[in-house]
Design a protein around this motif. Sequence first.
Motif, PDB file in Angstrom:
ATOM      1  N   MET A 139     -68.578   8.783   5.597  1.00 55.59           N
ATOM      2  CA  MET A 139     -67.417   8.915   6.479  1.00 55.59           C
ATOM      3  C   MET A 139     -67.095  10.392   6.708  1.00 55.59           C
ATOM      4  O   MET A 139     -66.997  11.166   5.761  1.00 55.59           O
ATOM      5  CB  MET A 139     -66.201   8.207   5.864  1.00 55.59           C
ATOM      6  CG  MET A 139     -64.914   8.342   6.657  1.00 55.59           C
ATOM      7  SD  MET A 139     -64.893   7.344   8.159  1.00 55.59           S
ATOM      8  CE  MET A 139     -64.752   5.690   7.473  1.00 55.59           C
ATOM      9  N   THR A 140     -66.976  10.777   7.956  1.00 59.75           N
ATOM     10  CA  THR A 140     -66.593  12.141   8.321  1.00 59.75           C
ATOM     11  C   THR A 140     -65.162  12.133   8.842  1.00 59.75           C
ATOM     12  O   THR A 140     -64.818  11.318   9.700  1.00 59.75           O
ATOM     13  CB  THR A 140     -67.522  12.700   9.412  1.00 59.75           C
ATOM     14  OG1 THR A 140     -68.856  12.767   8.913  1.00 59.75           O
ATOM     15  CG2 THR A 140     -67.077  14.091   9.845  1.00 59.75           C
ATOM     16  N   THR A 141     -64.347  13.027   8.312  1.00 63.00           N
ATOM     17  CA  THR A 141     -62.969  13.148   8.777  1.00 63.00           C
ATOM     18  C   THR A 141     -62.837  14.396   9.640  1.00 63.00           C
ATOM     19  O   THR A 141     -63.211  15.495   9.221  1.00 63.00           O
ATOM     20  CB  THR A 141     -61.989  13.227   7.599  1.00 63.00           C
ATOM     21  OG1 THR A 141     -62.081  12.019   6.829  1.00 63.00           O
ATOM     22  CG2 THR A 141     -60.558  13.400   8.096  1.00 63.00           C
ATOM     23  N   ILE A 142     -62.334  14.224  10.847  1.00 55.66           N
ATOM     24  CA  ILE A 142     -62.140  15.332  11.782  1.00 55.66           C
ATOM     25  C   ILE A 142     -60.649  15.486  12.034  1.00 55.66           C
ATOM     26  O   ILE A 142     -59.976  14.530  12.436  1.00 55.66           O
ATOM     27  CB  ILE A 142     -62.885  15.077  13.101  1.00 55.66           C
ATOM     28  CG1 ILE A 142     -64.395  15.002  12.838  1.00 55.66           C
ATOM     29  CG2 ILE A 142     -62.571  16.169  14.130  1.00 55.66           C
ATOM     30  CD1 ILE A 142     -65.213  14.631  14.055  1.00 55.66           C
ATOM     31  N   ASP A 168     -68.839   6.128  11.967  1.00 51.05           N
ATOM     32  CA  ASP A 168     -68.308   6.512  10.658  1.00 51.05           C
ATOM     33  C   ASP A 168     -67.434   7.760  10.738  1.00 51.05           C
ATOM     34  O   ASP A 168     -67.276   8.484   9.754  1.00 51.05           O
ATOM     35  CB  ASP A 168     -69.462   6.755   9.674  1.00 51.05           C
ATOM     36  CG  ASP A 168     -70.220   5.480   9.358  1.00 51.05           C
ATOM     37  OD1 ASP A 168     -69.570   4.424   9.246  1.00 51.05           O
ATOM     38  OD2 ASP A 168     -71.460   5.532   9.234  1.00 51.05           O
ATOM     39  N   VAL A 169     -66.877   8.026  11.905  1.00 51.48           N
ATOM     40  CA  VAL A 169     -65.973   9.166  12.079  1.00 51.48           C
ATOM     41  C   VAL A 169     -64.529   8.685  12.005  1.00 51.48           C
ATOM     42  O   VAL A 169     -64.167   7.660  12.597  1.00 51.48           O
ATOM     43  CB  VAL A 169     -66.220   9.868  13.431  1.00 51.48           C
ATOM     44  CG1 VAL A 169     -65.104  10.869  13.734  1.00 51.48           C
ATOM     45  CG2 VAL A 169     -67.569  10.574  13.421  1.00 51.48           C
ATOM     46  N   ASP A 177     -72.127   9.567  11.741  1.00 49.97           N
ATOM     47  CA  ASP A 177     -70.861  10.130  11.269  1.00 49.97           C
ATOM     48  C   ASP A 177     -70.563  11.472  11.935  1.00 49.97           C
ATOM     49  O   ASP A 177     -69.913  12.340  11.356  1.00 49.97           O
ATOM     50  CB  ASP A 177     -70.888  10.296   9.749  1.00 49.97           C
ATOM     51  CG  ASP A 177     -72.012  11.216   9.276  1.00 49.97           C
ATOM     52  OD1 ASP A 177     -72.800  11.686  10.131  1.00 49.97           O
ATOM     53  OD2 ASP A 177     -72.097  11.472   8.061  1.00 49.97           O
ATOM     54  N   ALA A 178     -71.062  11.648  13.169  1.00 53.80           N
ATOM     55  CA  ALA A 178     -70.853  12.906  13.885  1.00 53.80           C
ATOM     56  C   ALA A 178     -70.079  12.657  15.176  1.00 53.80           C
ATOM     57  O   ALA A 178     -70.034  11.536  15.699  1.00 53.80           O
ATOM     58  CB  ALA A 178     -72.191  13.574  14.202  1.00 53.80           C
TER      59      ALA A 178
END
Length: 265
Positions: free
Chosen positions: A1-4, A81-82, A140-141
């Motif tokens: 998981m990527t958190t932005i 997955d963002v 996840d991007a």
Amino acid sequence: MTTISQDDLVDSVADALQYIACYHPPDFVRAMARAYERETSVAAKSAIGQILINSRMAAQGHRPMCQDTGVVVVFLKVGMDVHFAGNDTLQEMIDQGVRRAYLNPDNPLRASLVAPPLGARRNTGDNTPAVVHVELVPGDALEVTVAAKGGGSENKARLAMLNPSDDLIQWVTDNLPSMGAGWCPPGILGLGIGGTPEKALLMAKESLMTPIDMDQIIEHGPRDDIEALRLEIFEASNRLGIGAQGLGGLTTVLDVKIKDYPTHA
């Protein structure tokens, strides 16, 4: 998981808009330089030269290359997955970035949007809202493509429902002269073929986001049917002699881009 974070996305959009207002992409500059070298018309060669000089002055002075700094169009490819950290919607985050870019006190950009489109048509003051297209993709991007489309070219868009037996190349060459010079040729043609009407228009816009590569196609020859069609339309369009800024000459289009999609039989 990527958190932005919301702030990171807002900053990225604002920075991108300030950048593209002042800097042509290298592929465009190279294509224009090649067109300048080939041009035999004095008027057209002068017009291309002025565009290149203006491009350099805009980059060196960090000032907009054109007074029309466009309608902001943003393509987002969001990985499944963002996760976005913040309370605003994607539209709201993008609009914050647009607002920050166009109201930048060090380099303000012209706000061109009016609302409502019919009736009072009052300027929104900060060039919002942006036109945002979102696609969910694996991974996840987050990929953000930002364009600022000037009205001179945007308002020349065409949509046609053609039969399979119709001549697409003829349709293009019939329409190009009717567009005048308001789209500031030499430019790039984007075509969307297939799908449904709204899909075709979106594909045409998306196709313009890819680098100019017509010289490579000419050099190595078309590798598939789409490249062959691109080359045919490119050659037919330039035979029209519209030329730089409508002054005649060899180069009306620098490239032709095509995206296609399955459609109803």
